[in-house]
Enzyme design. Structure first.
Site, PDB file in Angstrom:
ATOM      1  CG  HIS A  17     -12.477  -0.501   4.992  1.00 31.19           C
ATOM      2  ND1 HIS A  17     -12.300   0.593   4.165  1.00 31.19           N
ATOM      3  CD2 HIS A  17     -11.266  -0.762   5.544  1.00 31.19           C
ATOM      4  CE1 HIS A  17     -11.040   0.986   4.231  1.00 31.19           C
ATOM      5  NE2 HIS A  17     -10.388   0.175   5.053  1.00 31.19           N
ATOM      6  CE  LYS A  41      -3.211   5.605   6.170  1.00 33.80           C
ATOM      7  NZ  LYS A  41      -4.284   4.611   6.212  1.00 33.80           N
ATOM      8  NE  ARG A  94      -4.366  -4.388   2.494  1.00 30.77           N
ATOM      9  CZ  ARG A  94      -4.236  -3.077   2.480  1.00 30.77           C
ATOM     10  NH1 ARG A  94      -5.006  -2.357   1.717  1.00 30.77           N
ATOM     11  NH2 ARG A  94      -3.329  -2.485   3.219  1.00 30.77           N
ATOM     12  CB  SER A 131      -8.499   3.822   1.731  1.00 30.92           C
ATOM     13  OG  SER A 131      -9.564   3.158   2.355  1.00 30.92           O
TER      14      SER A 131
END
Length: 163
Positions: A17, A41, A94, A131
């Site tokens: 990040h 989440k 990614r 994360s």
């Protein structure tokens, strides 16, 4: 200088990040990190803790002049972008899986409000960091200190000590 929004839950804010933030700012953008609560989440750090850790990181990395941290209110991201006069959303990719997930949202944001999405490829040395994985590895006793800025690591340790 155009304003761009980097949205996410940032639970915790990782070196990936930070890299995206630094790179968006280096492109001449004023970056607004929009910290959100994602009800889908399982969170570890509360919203204010995440914001404080990100703010400390930006100050330590001398990014606080071109980057600010805000809470993303409930509602549409494009409404938040319009309110701030932001021309684009910044998202990191990614892998191809990230693109498959992000593309429909980017197209919808453009359809709804002509807000573009700037995709930045994640630095290859950071592409394994998420994360979710950081939280999981940390919860199982693994060392994640090389994946997080120090303020995020401190926040994660504090949260673990409390729970």
């Amino acid at each position: 200088m155009s304003t761009v929004v980097l949205p996410g839950s940032f639970d915790p804010f990782t070196l990936g990040h930070l890299d995206l933030t630094r790179r968006a700012a280096a492109l001449g953008h004023h970056v607004i990190i929009a910290v959100s609560h994602n009800p889908s989440k399982q969170g570890t750090l509360d919203l204010e803790t995440r914001k404080a850790a990100i703010t400390r990181t930006l100050e330590e990395r001398d990014l606080s002049q071109s980057v600010e941290v805000r809470t993303l209110p409930r509602g549409l991201l494009v409404d938040f972008c319009r309110e701030l006069g932001a021309s684009a959303v910044v998202r990191g990719l990614r892998s191809q899986l990230d693109l498959a997930y992000e593309e429909p949202m980017a197209r919808m944001n453009h359809h709804l409000a002509e807000v573009d999405t700037l995709f930045l490829l994640t630095d290859a040395t950071l592409s394994h960091i998420s994360s979710s994985l950081v939280r999981e590895v940390h919860a199982l006793g693994g060392d994640v200190s090389d994946m997080l800025p120090a303020p995020s690591m401190d926040a994660l340790r504090t949260a673990s000590a409390v729970s």
